[in-house]
Design a protein around this motif. Structure first.
Motif, PDB file in Angstrom:
ATOM      1  N   THR A 126       0.833  -1.207   0.000  1.00 25.75           N
ATOM      2  CA  THR A 126       0.000   0.000   0.000  1.00 25.75           C
ATOM      3  C   THR A 126       0.865   1.254   0.000  1.00 25.75           C
ATOM      4  O   THR A 126       0.593   2.208  -0.737  1.00 25.75           O
ATOM      5  CB  THR A 126      -0.916   0.002   1.245  1.00 25.75           C
ATOM      6  N   LEU A 127       1.916   1.255   0.812  1.00 26.50           N
ATOM      7  CA  LEU A 127       2.791   2.425   0.881  1.00 26.50           C
ATOM      8  C   LEU A 127       3.596   2.613  -0.398  1.00 26.50           C
ATOM      9  O   LEU A 127       3.928   3.746  -0.761  1.00 26.50           O
ATOM     10  CB  LEU A 127       3.730   2.302   2.083  1.00 26.50           C
ATOM     11  N   SER A 128       3.912   1.527  -1.079  1.00 30.42           N
ATOM     12  CA  SER A 128       4.678   1.634  -2.324  1.00 30.42           C
ATOM     13  C   SER A 128       3.893   2.382  -3.397  1.00 30.42           C
ATOM     14  O   SER A 128       4.488   3.078  -4.224  1.00 30.42           O
ATOM     15  CB  SER A 128       5.037   0.246  -2.842  1.00 30.42           C
ATOM     16  N   PHE A 129       2.587   2.239  -3.389  1.00 32.18           N
ATOM     17  CA  PHE A 129       1.766   2.863  -4.417  1.00 32.18           C
ATOM     18  C   PHE A 129       1.041   4.116  -3.929  1.00 32.18           C
ATOM     19  O   PHE A 129       0.254   4.691  -4.668  1.00 32.18           O
ATOM     20  CB  PHE A 129       0.750   1.850  -4.970  1.00 32.18           C
ATOM     21  N   ALA A 163       4.637   8.920   2.518  1.00 31.05           N
ATOM     22  CA  ALA A 163       4.585   7.460   2.421  1.00 31.05           C
ATOM     23  C   ALA A 163       5.975   6.852   2.318  1.00 31.05           C
ATOM     24  O   ALA A 163       6.205   5.735   2.789  1.00 31.05           O
ATOM     25  CB  ALA A 163       3.731   7.040   1.233  1.00 31.05           C
ATOM     26  N   ILE A 164       6.929   7.601   1.745  1.00 25.63           N
ATOM     27  CA  ILE A 164       8.298   7.092   1.620  1.00 25.63           C
ATOM     28  C   ILE A 164       8.915   6.910   3.007  1.00 25.63           C
ATOM     29  O   ILE A 164       9.525   5.874   3.305  1.00 25.63           O
ATOM     30  CB  ILE A 164       9.143   8.056   0.767  1.00 25.63           C
ATOM     31  N   ASP A 165       8.743   7.916   3.876  1.00 24.45           N
ATOM     32  CA  ASP A 165       9.303   7.839   5.224  1.00 24.45           C
ATOM     33  C   ASP A 165       8.605   6.777   6.061  1.00 24.45           C
ATOM     34  O   ASP A 165       9.257   6.052   6.824  1.00 24.45           O
ATOM     35  CB  ASP A 165       9.190   9.200   5.919  1.00 24.45           C
ATOM     36  N   VAL A 166       7.294   6.668   5.932  1.00 23.99           N
ATOM     37  CA  VAL A 166       6.544   5.658   6.690  1.00 23.99           C
ATOM     38  C   VAL A 166       6.979   4.262   6.267  1.00 23.99           C
ATOM     39  O   VAL A 166       7.158   3.369   7.105  1.00 23.99           O
ATOM     40  CB  VAL A 166       5.022   5.852   6.504  1.00 23.99           C
TER      41      VAL A 166
END
Length: 126
Positions: free
Chosen positions: A47-50, A56-59
């Protein structure tokens, strides 16, 4: 001689990762963190990749760090991990100013945030 080891702040089936000085507001970071709470780790990383948000990159980095901590430091099974907690808090705020018309100034606020992710191993039910 030395100090005694500190007691673990989380349970034996949990692992933690934190990031302290993430550039961006806590409100924006919390929108991304809320989207992965309670998910299985594999699905959360996908999910974070998209996710199109910059936070989202840091998470994703912190989540991958929590998974690595669980695997290497606590010998937990990566396939059974779930995102138990994803908490966001405020850190410092850099204050700048911008020159405006007629000798005035406008305040620019550059906030920082902190993120804490706890992953928990759950038993697989068939």
């Amino acid at each position: 001689m030395g100090k005694q080891a500190a007691k673990r702040r989380v349970a034996d089936n949990e692992a933690v990762a934190t990031a302290t000085m993430l550039r961006g507001s806590a409100q924006k970071l919390n929108l991304v963190a809320a989207s992965i709470r309670g998910m299985k780790v594999e699905k959360a990383i996908t999910t974070l990749s998209f996710n199109r948000r910059r936070a989202a990159i840091d998470v994703k980095k912190v989540l991958e760090s929590a998974v690595a901590n669980a695997e290497n430091n606590h010998n937990l099974d990566v396939d059974n991990l779930v995102v138990a907690e994803a908490t966001v808090g405020k850190a410092l705020v850099m204050k700048r100013f911008r020159a405006r018309a007629r000798g005035r100034a406008a305040k620019i606020v550059k906030p920082f945030s902190r993120l804490r992710i706890v992953v928990r191993e759950v038993e697989e039910t068939v």
